[in-house]
Design a protein around this motif. Structure first.
Motif, PDB file in Angstrom:
ATOM      1  N   ARG A  19      65.005  24.323   7.818  1.00  0.00           N
ATOM      2  CA  ARG A  19      65.915  24.819   6.719  1.00  0.00           C
ATOM      3  C   ARG A  19      67.016  25.565   7.556  1.00  0.00           C
ATOM      4  NH1 ARG A  19      60.766  25.778   4.424  1.00  0.00           N
ATOM      5  NH2 ARG A  19      60.562  24.185   2.482  1.00  0.00           N
ATOM      6  N   ILE A  20      66.612  26.403   8.511  1.00  0.00           N
ATOM      7  CA  ILE A  20      67.664  27.070   9.276  1.00  0.00           C
ATOM      8  C   ILE A  20      68.615  26.082   9.952  1.00  0.00           C
ATOM      9  CG2 ILE A  20      68.033  28.644  10.847  1.00  0.00           C
ATOM     10  CD1 ILE A  20      65.647  30.351  10.099  1.00  0.00           C
ATOM     11  N   ALA A  21      68.033  25.024  10.326  1.00  0.00           N
ATOM     12  CA  ALA A  21      69.082  24.336  11.072  1.00  0.00           C
ATOM     13  C   ALA A  21      69.864  23.699  10.213  1.00  0.00           C
ATOM     14  CB  ALA A  21      68.027  23.089  11.946  1.00  0.00           C
ATOM     15  N   ILE A  22      69.502  23.451   9.067  1.00  0.00           N
ATOM     16  CA  ILE A  22      70.486  22.679   8.104  1.00  0.00           C
ATOM     17  C   ILE A  22      71.540  23.689   7.707  1.00  0.00           C
ATOM     18  CG2 ILE A  22      70.665  21.594   6.000  1.00  0.00           C
ATOM     19  CD1 ILE A  22      67.973  20.217   6.515  1.00  0.00           C
ATOM     20  N   GLU A  23      70.984  25.023   7.243  1.00  0.00           N
ATOM     21  CA  GLU A  23      71.712  26.188   6.742  1.00  0.00           C
ATOM     22  C   GLU A  23      72.950  26.334   7.719  1.00  0.00           C
ATOM     23  OE1 GLU A  23      71.194  30.448   6.237  1.00  0.00           O
ATOM     24  OE2 GLU A  23      69.658  29.532   5.247  1.00  0.00           O
ATOM     25  N   PRO A  38      71.811  17.051   8.652  1.00  0.00           N
ATOM     26  CA  PRO A  38      72.882  16.671   7.719  1.00  0.00           C
ATOM     27  C   PRO A  38      73.839  17.601   7.160  1.00  0.00           C
ATOM     28  CG  PRO A  38      70.693  17.202   6.426  1.00  0.00           C
ATOM     29  CD  PRO A  38      70.364  17.146   7.972  1.00  0.00           C
ATOM     30  N   LYS A  39      74.857  16.939   7.191  1.00  0.00           N
ATOM     31  CA  LYS A  39      76.125  18.017   6.697  1.00  0.00           C
ATOM     32  C   LYS A  39      75.908  18.725   5.144  1.00  0.00           C
ATOM     33  CE  LYS A  39      79.709  15.812   9.671  1.00  0.00           C
ATOM     34  NZ  LYS A  39      79.481  17.076  10.688  1.00  0.00           N
ATOM     35  N   TYR A  40      76.129  19.905   5.421  1.00  0.00           N
ATOM     36  CA  TYR A  40      75.932  20.799   3.999  1.00  0.00           C
ATOM     37  C   TYR A  40      77.193  21.947   4.366  1.00  0.00           C
ATOM     38  CZ  TYR A  40      71.571  19.419   1.889  1.00  0.00           C
ATOM     39  OH  TYR A  40      70.541  18.771   1.427  1.00  0.00           O
ATOM     40  N   LYS A  41      77.701  22.365   3.050  1.00  0.00           N
ATOM     41  CA  LYS A  41      78.803  23.312   3.292  1.00  0.00           C
ATOM     42  C   LYS A  41      77.974  24.718   2.912  1.00  0.00           C
ATOM     43  CE  LYS A  41      82.286  20.288   1.253  1.00  0.00           C
ATOM     44  NZ  LYS A  41      83.390  20.104   0.103  1.00  0.00           N
ATOM     45  N   ALA A  42      78.710  25.505   3.365  1.00  0.00           N
ATOM     46  CA  ALA A  42      77.956  27.028   3.168  1.00  0.00           C
ATOM     47  C   ALA A  42      77.559  27.299   1.622  1.00  0.00           C
ATOM     48  CB  ALA A  42      78.976  28.052   3.618  1.00  0.00           C
ATOM     49  N   GLY A  43      76.494  27.711   1.526  1.00  0.00           N
ATOM     50  CA  GLY A  43      76.198  27.869   0.328  1.00  0.00           C
ATOM     51  C   GLY A  43      75.600  26.583  -0.758  1.00  0.00           C
ATOM     52  N   GLN A  44      75.693  25.546  -0.191  1.00  0.00           N
ATOM     53  CA  GLN A  44      75.397  24.394  -0.645  1.00  0.00           C
ATOM     54  C   GLN A  44      73.899  24.152  -1.159  1.00  0.00           C
ATOM     55  OE1 GLN A  44      76.990  20.852   0.650  1.00  0.00           O
ATOM     56  NE2 GLN A  44      75.775  19.368  -0.602  1.00  0.00           N
ATOM     57  N   PRO A  45      73.481  23.734  -2.275  1.00  0.00           N
ATOM     58  CA  PRO A  45      71.934  23.834  -2.273  1.00  0.00           C
ATOM     59  C   PRO A  45      71.271  22.784  -1.422  1.00  0.00           C
ATOM     60  CG  PRO A  45      72.961  23.935  -4.342  1.00  0.00           C
ATOM     61  CD  PRO A  45      73.746  23.881  -3.343  1.00  0.00           C
ATOM     62  N   MET A  46      70.135  22.980  -0.955  1.00  0.00           N
ATOM     63  CA  MET A  46      69.457  22.257  -0.083  1.00  0.00           C
ATOM     64  C   MET A  46      68.343  21.207  -0.578  1.00  0.00           C
ATOM     65  SD  MET A  46      67.806  23.372   3.560  1.00  0.00           S
ATOM     66  CE  MET A  46      69.088  24.480   3.743  1.00  0.00           C
TER      67      MET A  46
END
Length: 461
Positions: free
Chosen positions: A341-345, A413-421
């Motif tokens: 989760r940290i890696a994605i965040e 996977p690409k996620y924007k800051a604050g985007q729900p995982m």
């Protein structure tokens, strides 16, 4: 203390003489190592393995030879000001006690020290970028050979190129030309202790060289590109009983060649910051506790961290690495997903690191798996826990070859800051990470003579 007393009970002078002779032999350095010096060869190991035993030995002796009230008073008088001064600035979280000189000194001496104490050291990088570097080096070497009539001169040019581009490092020499399969080039890969360089190559080492050459050829055929994300989370597994490699590896020149400019902060169990002496070594070395707050702060500050995803749960199963023959097992604990989760965040690439040999350097003197599993689940630590190594009861590690395999960085996977995982994205990257470790084990376990027939076991309990 009990173990030593039992050893000395029968024919104490003869037994003591044998122990002293063995210790003297281990601490002695060969003529080839004199340039590095006695301190450079031995101190990295002494600093990392002795402090814990030294502290608890002092603690035990104080209560054996002093009245209990006096012993308690002495320890209170020492520990209260000690923790008061050394806790200033919360070094386990901020790294404020980091000692750059010591870290540089470790970097200069660690590989020679490990080769001396463990017999051989091999660092393998499985990344596609490494294969590209190998291809470039071999092309340049081939051009040099074509222009130079003397084969010896061409080989010398190849050796110079191999220092900066290779797939396997022994800590001082990189073998980028193993695919050519010559006997001289096979000696460059996974060079054992300096005293053994002049000796005949062992059969398992010859097999290792041939397999590394085949691995290089496969990598050269791949056209993958490394992720341009410069944030890395190096997952070091297995944890085993005492994962010193997680601290040593970021200092190694072999590691720095593959990841120039990347200097991971090693995150270790909080318990390491309680006992005096080892606590100071950990702080000076720049280690930090593995809490989530510290994890995020270290990643933001340095851009990369080294940690053990399996954690202390893997300590419970470390005894399985000592099973004989095909029954030998390397157990990885897969339950934790917080690091994924940290890696994605943080959009950081996960890099699997497989350690072969570390699980055999120390063992628990008292092996009670059921009790240790129970105590781990109840208090977070396996009890009883009494480390022993070379010469039965000493903290010095057994002379076992060390092999570290660094896998390809896995981009999240690409996620924007604050985007729900999404849970499926976490599960997917988690599976990808452990699949990569399993693949590395299958393809590289032959590099270690004790794990060629072993199998990896993934546990989530």
């Amino acid at each position: 203390m009990l173990g030593i007393s039992l050893l000395l009970f029968n024919k104490p002078k003869k037994t003591a003489a044998k122990i002293m002779a063995a210790a003297t032999e281990a601490l002695a350095i060969s003529p080839q190592q004199k340039q590095q010096g006695w301190l450079g060869v031995n101190m990295p190991i002494l600093l990392m393995y002795l402090p814990v035993h030294f502290f608890f030995t002092l603690w035990a002796l104080s209560f054996v030879f002093l009245p209990h009230k006096v012993a308690v008073s002495v320890w209170v008088a020492f520990l209260v000001p000690y923790y008061g001064f050394t806790q200033w600035g919360h070094p386990a979280h901020t790294g404020c006690r980091q000692w750059p000189w010591l870290m540089n000194w470790f970097s200069e001496n660690i590989e020679g020290s490990l080769r001396h104490w463990f017999g051989s050291l091999t660092v393998v990088y499985d990344g596609a970028e490494a294969a590209a570097a190998v291809a470039t080096a071999e092309t340049a070497a081939a051009e040099a050979a074509a222009q130079t009539p003397t084969a010896a001169v061409a080989a010398e040019a190849t050796d110079k190129l191999s220092v900066s581009a290779g797939v396997a490092f022994d800590g001082s020499i990189a073998d980028s030309t193993a695919a050519r399969g010559t006997a001289a080039e096979q000696q460059l890969c996974s060079v054992p202790d300096t005293e053994q360089v002049q000796a005949k190559t062992q059969p398992w080492q010859q097999h290792q060289d041939k397999e590394l050459a085949a691995s290089e050829q496969q990598q050269q055929q791949a056209h993958e590109t490394e992720p341009d994300n410069q944030h890395y989370m190096f997952g070091f597994q297995p944890h085993a009983l005492y994962p010193t490699g997680a601290g040593f590896l970021p200092w190694m020149p072999s590691f720095k060649r593959w990841f120039p400019g990347v200097s991971p902060i090693t995150l270790t169990a909080t318990v390491m910051f309680f006992p005096p002496f080892i606590r100071d070594i950990a702080c000076w070395a720049g280690f930090r506790q593995v809490s989530k707050t510290t994890f995020l702060a270290a990643l933001k500050e340095r851009g990369s961290v080294m940690f053990c995803p399996g954690g202390q749960a893997e300590m419970v199963h470390a005894w399985r690495a000592f099973l004989p023959g095909p029954g030998r097992q390397l157990v990885l604990h897969t339950r934790h997903k917080g690091f994924v989760r940290i890696a994605i965040e943080q959009q950081s690439s996960l890099v699997p690191v497989l350690a072969l040999g570390e699980a055999l350097q120390l063992r628990n003197l008292i092996n009670l798996p059921t009790l240790q599993q129970y105590t781990y689940k109840k208090i977070g630590f396996p009890v009883p826990f009494i480390l022993c190594g070379r010469w039965f009861v000493t903290p010095f590690p057994h002379k076992i070859p060390l092999v570290y395999v660094i896998g390809k960085p896995l981009r999240p996977p690409k996620y924007k800051a604050g985007q729900p995982m999404k849970a499926e994205d976490v599960d997917c990257l988690h599976k990808q990470y452990y699949d990569s470790l399993a693949d590395l084990f299958v393809r590289y376990k032959h590099l270690h003579p004790d794990f060629a027939e072993a199998r990896m076991v993934l546990k989530d309990d």
